[in-house]
Design an enzyme around this catalytic site. Sequence first.
Site, mmCIF file in Angstrom:
data_model
loop_
_atom_site.group_PDB
_atom_site.id
_atom_site.type_symbol
_atom_site.label_atom_id
_atom_site.label_comp_id
_atom_site.label_asym_id
_atom_site.label_seq_id
_atom_site.Cartn_x
_atom_site.Cartn_y
_atom_site.Cartn_z
ATOM 1 N N ALA A 22 0.794 -1.266 -0.209
ATOM 2 C CA ALA A 22 -0.071 -0.218 -0.066
ATOM 3 C C ALA A 22 0.917 1.227 0.070
ATOM 4 C CB ALA A 22 -0.935 0.164 1.326
ATOM 5 N N ARG A 72 16.763 -7.069 13.826
ATOM 6 C CA ARG A 72 16.917 -6.157 15.129
ATOM 7 C C ARG A 72 18.415 -5.532 15.243
ATOM 8 N NH1 ARG A 72 11.999 -8.061 17.808
ATOM 9 N NH2 ARG A 72 11.664 -10.444 17.691
ATOM 10 N N ASP A 103 6.633 -2.147 19.061
ATOM 11 C CA ASP A 103 6.911 -1.029 20.160
ATOM 12 C C ASP A 103 8.476 -0.590 20.004
ATOM 13 O OD1 ASP A 103 6.614 0.096 22.765
ATOM 14 O OD2 ASP A 103 8.087 -1.229 23.190
ATOM 15 N N ASP A 127 1.875 -9.187 19.017
ATOM 16 C CA ASP A 127 1.953 -9.097 20.541
ATOM 17 C C ASP A 127 0.664 -7.952 20.971
ATOM 18 O OD1 ASP A 127 4.095 -10.650 20.627
ATOM 19 O OD2 ASP A 127 5.260 -8.833 21.281
ATOM 20 N N GLY A 170 3.782 -12.982 23.126
ATOM 21 C CA GLY A 170 3.102 -11.610 23.558
ATOM 22 C C GLY A 170 4.011 -10.863 24.274
ATOM 23 N N ALA A 186 -10.742 -22.045 26.427
ATOM 24 C CA ALA A 186 -9.605 -22.841 27.561
ATOM 25 C C ALA A 186 -10.632 -22.754 28.996
ATOM 26 C CB ALA A 186 -8.529 -21.830 27.636
ATOM 27 N N ARG A 211 -16.269 -32.766 36.841
ATOM 28 C CA ARG A 211 -17.315 -32.395 36.325
ATOM 29 C C ARG A 211 -17.726 -32.930 35.030
ATOM 30 N NH1 ARG A 211 -15.272 -27.300 37.478
ATOM 31 N NH2 ARG A 211 -15.364 -26.572 35.256
ATOM 32 N N ARG A 247 0.671 -32.568 29.429
ATOM 33 C CA ARG A 247 1.564 -32.064 28.390
ATOM 34 C C ARG A 247 1.511 -30.562 28.128
ATOM 35 N NH1 ARG A 247 2.059 -36.656 29.267
ATOM 36 N NH2 ARG A 247 2.481 -38.539 27.812
ATOM 37 N N HIS A 253 7.296 -19.626 16.807
ATOM 38 C CA HIS A 253 7.425 -18.808 15.861
ATOM 39 C C HIS A 253 6.418 -19.140 14.731
ATOM 40 C CE1 HIS A 253 10.862 -17.539 18.010
ATOM 41 N NE2 HIS A 253 11.032 -16.567 17.313
HETATM 42 P P1 ADP Z 1 9.692 -4.733 17.945
HETATM 43 O O1 ADP Z 1 9.736 -3.365 17.019
HETATM 44 O O2 ADP Z 1 9.078 -5.981 17.238
HETATM 45 O O3 ADP Z 1 9.130 -4.446 19.259
HETATM 46 P P2 ADP Z 1 12.457 -4.882 18.831
HETATM 47 O O4 ADP Z 1 11.999 -4.339 20.282
HETATM 48 O O5 ADP Z 1 13.386 -5.814 18.529
HETATM 49 O O6 ADP Z 1 11.031 -5.295 18.004
HETATM 50 O O7 ADP Z 1 12.777 -3.444 18.105
HETATM 51 C C1 ADP Z 1 13.409 -3.556 16.830
HETATM 52 C C2 ADP Z 1 14.488 -2.522 16.624
HETATM 53 O O8 ADP Z 1 14.074 -1.213 16.892
HETATM 54 C C3 ADP Z 1 15.678 -2.714 17.608
HETATM 55 O O9 ADP Z 1 16.416 -3.961 16.979
HETATM 56 C C4 ADP Z 1 16.414 -1.481 17.509
HETATM 57 O O10 ADP Z 1 17.238 -1.613 16.255
HETATM 58 C C5 ADP Z 1 15.405 -0.659 17.419
HETATM 59 N N1 ADP Z 1 15.025 -0.134 18.748
HETATM 60 C C6 ADP Z 1 14.365 -0.764 19.689
HETATM 61 N N2 ADP Z 1 14.247 0.019 20.670
HETATM 62 C C7 ADP Z 1 14.950 1.391 20.468
HETATM 63 C C8 ADP Z 1 15.075 2.532 21.381
HETATM 64 N N3 ADP Z 1 14.733 2.470 22.439
HETATM 65 N N4 ADP Z 1 15.606 3.431 20.749
HETATM 66 C C9 ADP Z 1 16.074 2.984 19.432
HETATM 67 N N5 ADP Z 1 16.062 2.145 18.598
HETATM 68 C C10 ADP Z 1 15.183 1.319 19.161
HETATM 69 O O1 F6P Z 2 7.492 -9.331 19.475
HETATM 70 C C1 F6P Z 2 6.956 -10.434 18.706
HETATM 71 C C2 F6P Z 2 7.599 -11.501 19.254
HETATM 72 O O2 F6P Z 2 7.246 -12.283 18.222
HETATM 73 C C3 F6P Z 2 7.453 -11.779 20.655
HETATM 74 O O3 F6P Z 2 5.967 -12.276 20.645
HETATM 75 C C4 F6P Z 2 8.297 -12.941 21.136
HETATM 76 O O4 F6P Z 2 8.716 -12.932 22.338
HETATM 77 C C5 F6P Z 2 9.575 -12.244 20.456
HETATM 78 O O5 F6P Z 2 8.979 -11.488 19.148
HETATM 79 C C6 F6P Z 2 10.225 -13.333 19.656
HETATM 80 O O6 F6P Z 2 11.482 -12.579 19.241
HETATM 81 P P1 F6P Z 2 12.652 -13.292 18.353
HETATM 82 O O7 F6P Z 2 12.268 -12.930 16.964
HETATM 83 O O8 F6P Z 2 13.755 -12.759 18.411
HETATM 84 O O9 F6P Z 2 12.502 -14.785 18.417
#
Ligand code: ADP
Ligand code: F6P
Length: 323
Positions: A22, A72, A103, A127, A170, A186, A211, A247, A253
């Site tokens: 998009a 990341r 986030d 999440d 999550g 659940a 039950r 279990r 993933h």
């Molecule tokens: P998500 O975006 O799924 O939450 P991450 O928390 O791993 O995944 O963040 C993705 C990337 O964003 C990180 O590897 C980093 O490069 C960047 N990032 C995360 N937190 C910060 C931060 N506080 N300041 C700047 N860059 C950040």
């Molecule tokens: O943020 C998405 C997520 O899939 C979380 O639910 C999980 O804890 C994490 O990413 C797993 O991260 P990775 O890709 O580093 O295994």
Amino acid sequence: MKRIAVLTSGGDAPGMNACVRAVVRYGLAAGAEVYGITRGYAGLMENDIKKLDSRDVGGIIRQGGTILMSARSKEFKTPEGQAKALDVLRGWDIDGLVVVGGDGSLHGAMCLHELGFPVVGVPASIDNDISKTEMAIGVDTALNTILDAMDKIKDTASAHQRAFIIEVMGRAHGYLALMAGIAGGAEMVVLPGQSVDKNVVIREVKSAFLRGKPHFIIVAAEGASTPEKTISQLLTEYVMESGHDARSTVLGHVQRGGSPSCYDRILGTRFGAAAVDNLVAGNIGKMVGIIDGRIVTTDLDTVLKSSPFLSGELLRLAEPLSH
Ligand code: ADP
Ligand code: F6P
């Protein structure tokens, strides 16, 4: 706005491709050139950028993952990393950037905004832990994947009259666990921040089988794990003490993959177009979101300062419906 760039970052989420598609097609229609940055902030710092046209995003709306790939990057969190990223963006004469991610990625977008670069964020994370939007891209598909797994596990659990612990993703947020618990029927839901009382687990398991229930399904959020044990390990031990067989299945993933649901394709598309609209209008340092079915735009700063929460109404529903 002549040149827009887009990147996907952090945990990939089904529907990211719909969003990229998009941004590209809506951006082109708005008269801009659109550039795709590969591997999120890592690729940005490494100058891994290519111009995209309409054909480059053909056929991707039904694909999981992200054609731009994700990453990341620790380096991007440093001032040096961010300076490198800015140099690359300026080197390409990019006027505005769409960051599609969770986030952490939105924190990264905020850093670029504070350094004076025009950015708009799009929430994408299974999440659903991002404030100021009811849904992020990928959540709906992930929930459907979890439900499919739960239905299958119930079959075998019932055949053996077993308890099952199903651990879902999550991070620190319990949205997936709560919603899957309600929608999957659940017997118990365990959320992050909840203390798990062994005696309650034992009592509930015994009572359910007495039950006449053929199984006992616990949906547990990964974020409910303790430093010593994962939540699956802890709950399996507790259930075993009830005298019933247990279990556990950690879905892992598998929850992040798969073809996006209709909802995620539409959401990704709407978010992508809204991000372009905001960039073009100079409405920057924002995140697009959805509230009451409408696309909304909120300051990234406000988004990142507020905490996500679970609906009290849904929290109250989970327990009585489990009986
Ligand atoms: P998500 O975006 O799924 O939450 P991450 O928390 O791993 O995944 O963040 C993705 C990337 O964003 C990180 O590897 C980093 O490069 C960047 N990032 C995360 N937190 C910060 C931060 N506080 N300041 C700047 N860059 C950040
Ligand atoms: O943020 C998405 C997520 O899939 C979380 O639910 C999980 O804890 C994490 O990413 C797993 O991260 P990775 O890709 O580093 O295994």
